[in-house]
Design an enzyme around this catalytic site. Structure first.
Site, PDB file in Angstrom:
ATOM      1  N   CYS A   1      52.220 -22.039  94.031  1.00  0.00           N
ATOM      2  CA  CYS A   1      51.632 -21.062  93.129  1.00  0.00           C
ATOM      3  C   CYS A   1      50.478 -20.298  93.771  1.00  0.00           C
ATOM      4  O   CYS A   1      50.672 -19.598  94.749  1.00  0.00           O
ATOM      5  CB  CYS A   1      51.218 -21.746  91.822  1.00  0.00           C
ATOM      6  SG  CYS A   1      50.804 -20.590  90.496  1.00  0.00           S
TER       7      CYS A   1
ATOM      8  N   GLU B   1      57.183 -25.633  90.718  1.00  0.00           N
ATOM      9  CA  GLU B   1      55.894 -26.268  90.461  1.00  0.00           C
ATOM     10  C   GLU B   1      55.963 -26.946  89.095  1.00  0.00           C
ATOM     11  O   GLU B   1      56.554 -26.408  88.152  1.00  0.00           O
ATOM     12  CB  GLU B   1      54.812 -25.184  90.444  1.00  0.00           C
ATOM     13  CG  GLU B   1      53.453 -25.678  90.009  1.00  0.00           C
ATOM     14  CD  GLU B   1      52.439 -24.556  89.842  1.00  0.00           C
ATOM     15  OE1 GLU B   1      51.240 -24.843  89.986  1.00  0.00           O
ATOM     16  OE2 GLU B   1      52.837 -23.401  89.585  1.00  0.00           O
TER      17      GLU B   1
ATOM     18  N   LYS C   1      48.043 -29.438  95.332  1.00  0.00           N
ATOM     19  CA  LYS C   1      47.643 -28.032  95.259  1.00  0.00           C
ATOM     20  C   LYS C   1      46.142 -27.895  95.481  1.00  0.00           C
ATOM     21  O   LYS C   1      45.343 -28.565  94.831  1.00  0.00           O
ATOM     22  CB  LYS C   1      48.043 -27.468  93.893  1.00  0.00           C
ATOM     23  CG  LYS C   1      47.750 -25.995  93.714  1.00  0.00           C
ATOM     24  CD  LYS C   1      48.264 -25.540  92.353  1.00  0.00           C
ATOM     25  CE  LYS C   1      47.988 -24.085  92.103  1.00  0.00           C
ATOM     26  NZ  LYS C   1      48.452 -23.693  90.762  1.00  0.00           N
TER      27      LYS C   1
END
Length: 147
Positions: A141, A37, A104
């Site tokens: 994440c 990420e 995300k």
């Protein structure tokens, strides 16, 4: 089906040029190469304005990821901050035999940290890509808490 995956656990630098240059260190042999990420540029301190480091998908980092995928003969997944004109997205690029972009969704706002102060959440829809007869889904994440 067999897919050879190279999971790369490199810490990203706060200098985007350093991270782009590191893509040349990747070695061929994997069907899929997955980088961390925000590999394009480390998050840095909480007061860093990430929009200053955000790029369009076809900017320097996206171009470098595409070139690495071509050189490796692989599909490469790598994280970046995507330019939006406002608060950037935390985006995963997929380049190579498959092409996709995932923003995300679930930003980490917990224990005194507010990712939503620095980034925008992406659309609430899954992003998948086909590779070697399989379908891969993308998340990054904190997203893993909400499959």
């Amino acid at each position: 089906m067999t897919v050879n995956v190279n999971l790369v656990q490199w810490a990203s630098d706060r200098d985007p040029a350093v991270n782009r240059a590191r893509l040349a260190e990747l070695e061929p042999g994997a069907d899929l190469v997955v980088l961390p990420e925000a590999f394009a540029r480390d998050f840095g301190p909480q007061d860093d304005d990430l929009s200053a480091y955000a790029e369009p998908l076809d900017g320097p980092f996206g171009t470098a990821v595409e070139a690495a995928a071509e050189r490796l003969g692989s599909t490469v997944v790598a994280g970046m901050f995507e330019e939006t004109g406002e608060t950037p997205y935390n985006t995963l690029l997929v380049r190579g035999d498959a092409v996709a972009d995932y923003r995300k969704i679930h930003l980490y706002d917990s224990f005194g940290y507010r990712e939503s102060d620095r980034l925008s959440g992406g659309p609430l829809e899954p992003v998948t890509f086909p590779l070697a007869g399989l379908t891969f889904g993308l998340m990054t994440c904190y997203d893993l808490r909400f499959p």
